[in-house]
Design an enzyme around this catalytic site. Structure first.
Site, PDB file in Angstrom:
ATOM      1  CE  LYS A  90     -45.117 -84.435 -27.268  1.00 40.85           C
ATOM      2  NZ  LYS A  90     -43.742 -84.437 -26.699  1.00 40.85           N
ATOM      3  CD  GLU A 112     -52.055 -90.353 -28.110  1.00 45.47           C
ATOM      4  OE1 GLU A 112     -53.160 -90.221 -28.669  1.00 45.47           O
ATOM      5  OE2 GLU A 112     -51.029 -89.727 -28.446  1.00 45.47           O
ATOM      6  CB  SER A 378     -37.806 -80.750 -28.730  1.00 43.53           C
ATOM      7  OG  SER A 378     -37.136 -81.625 -27.841  1.00 43.53           O
TER       8      SER A 378
END
Ligand SMILES: *Cc1c(COP(=O)(O)O)cnc(C)c1O
Length: 405
Positions: A90, A112, A378
């Site tokens: 991310k 968010e 990930s």
């Protein structure tokens, strides 16, 4: 010919677009007009590359997992996004969008978050760049993700607990969009996945495409060819998956395999298997597949993994799944837990629960001995330790710990 690229209106086939309320239209158009131009400047490329290298720790390794390969009878490489600063892919996106926001003259970031992973990545980057950061989070999530809430606060972000929309991710997205509508013009909405109105899905895919760019180079070095036979990634909204496949979309020699959250079973009504059970609809500004009932109400999704617990899917994936460019498996909670344990004991890597869904697919695809498989891990499993410990089969947590699998 590029068959899977977004068109100028933000569509992948009939999916995508930018369905936003009138008062958001100027903000979205400003971003649509700016993102490609900014990403093409020398200044952006230099800053992005420098931060990915020296702050995130890129390139992430492409690791040939020999014991795992033996087990599945093929050559399995793991793309190690779990080794990035903050523990997942991310951060690649958060840094890129924050740089774009700064170039646009924005100083306040709105975001968010569900489990808090994207919130932490965003708060991290805002601390790094001296930007104001406000993160909307469902109150239920605030309560169950205390560690991430504390990290965000330590990093200087304001965390706003949201009570509407089930007090989880969907309510948080709605609140963040509302806040963006009403915010001063120097505010930027930083979305954490390849979802939302155009240009977010394309922008996030481009920012995450550093993953497939590195795979191309790393495979050339280790295998003498720049493509794998299979690419495997887990998919919530689709950011790590879009980064994994970006440079291979038009290369049919590479097969794309997606692992979505099957929860208690895709047909059980308790899943987040959007590609398997979703139907066409509108969600968070784009036309895509949505988990919905007969009257079009969004069904509350469920997965053991908070990062995959989303009732929609990035429009690129609705399109490539329909076109047959990708094969999807809905992986259940139990299968993901077993796969996490297997990777841990075979390779000494504790994966995030999301990534464990991708690992569980290894047992479902009929590989050949010579096949080269690249699977994106990930994120790392630190955040999931409570779940892993609770779900270890009884005995394994005491006496049985020395047994191999
Ligand atoms: C958020 C998250 C995901 C799911 O998001 P995508 O946008 O589909 O990549 C997957 N893995 C990890 C570790 C995450 O934190």
């Amino acid at each position: 010919m590029k068959r899977f690229e977004v068109d100028e209106n933000g569509f992948y086939g009939r999916f995508g677009g930018a369905y936003v309320p009138d008062k958001l239209r100027p903000c979205i158009e400003e971003l649509q007009n700016a993102y490609l131009r900014i990403m093409d400047t020398e200044g952006f490329k230099r800053d992005y590359d420098r931060l990915l290298r020296h702050y995130v720790g890129r390139p992430s390794p492409l690791y040939l997992a020999e014991r795992l390969s033996d087990k599945y009878g093929c050559r399995i490489y793991l793309k190690r996004e779990d080794l990035n600063h903050t523990g997942a892919h991310k951060i690649n996106n958060a840094i890129g969008q924050a740089l774009i926001a700064r170039s646009m003259g924005k100083r306040r970031i709105i975001a968010e978050t569900g489990a808090g992973q994207h919130g932490v990545a965003t708060a991290t980057v805002c601390a790094l760049m001296g930007m104001e950061c406000r993160v909307y989070m469902g109150r239920v999530d605030v309560e169950r993700q205390q560690a991430n809430v504390r990290k965000m606060e330590m990093l200087g972000a304001e965390v706003v607990a949201v009570d509407s929309g089930g007090a989880t991710l969907k309510g948080a997205v709605d609140a963040a969009v509302d806040a963006w509508c009403d915010a001063p013009s120097d505010s930027y909405y930083l979305i954490g996945s390849a979802v939302g109105p155009h240009p977010y899905p394309d922008m996030v895919a481009r920012l995450q495409s550093v993953i497939s760019e590195e795979i191309t180079r790393q495979l050339m070095e280790s295998e003498g060819r720049d493509y794998p036979d299979y690419l495997i990634a887990c998919i919530g909204g689709g950011s790590n998956a879009s980064g994994t496949i970006y440079h291979y979309l038009d290369r049919e020699e590479t097969r794309i395999v997606l692992a979505e959250a099957g929860g208690m079973g895709a047909g059980s009504g308790r899943s987040a298997a959007t590609l398997t059970v979703g139907r066409e609809g509108l969600l968070h500004g784009s036309r895509t597949l949505v988990m919905q009932d007969d009257s079009g109400n969004v069904i509350e999704p469920y997965s053991i993994s908070a990062g995959l617990d989303y009732p929609g899917i990035g429009p690129l994936f609705a399109h490539i799944a329909e076109q047959g460019r990708a094969v999807t498996y809905a992986v259940t909670d139990d299968e993901a837990l077993r796969a996490a344990m297997e990777l841990t004991r075979l390779e000494g890597i504790i994966p995030a629960l999301e990534s464990s869904h991708a690992l569980a697919v290894l047992g479902k695809v009929p590989f050949g001995r010579e096949n080269v498989v690249v699977l994106t891990v990930s994120g790392r499993g630190d955040k999931d330790m409570d779940t892993y410990i609770k779900s270890l089969p009884s005995g394994e947590s005491s006496e049985g710990t020395h047994n191999c699998m």
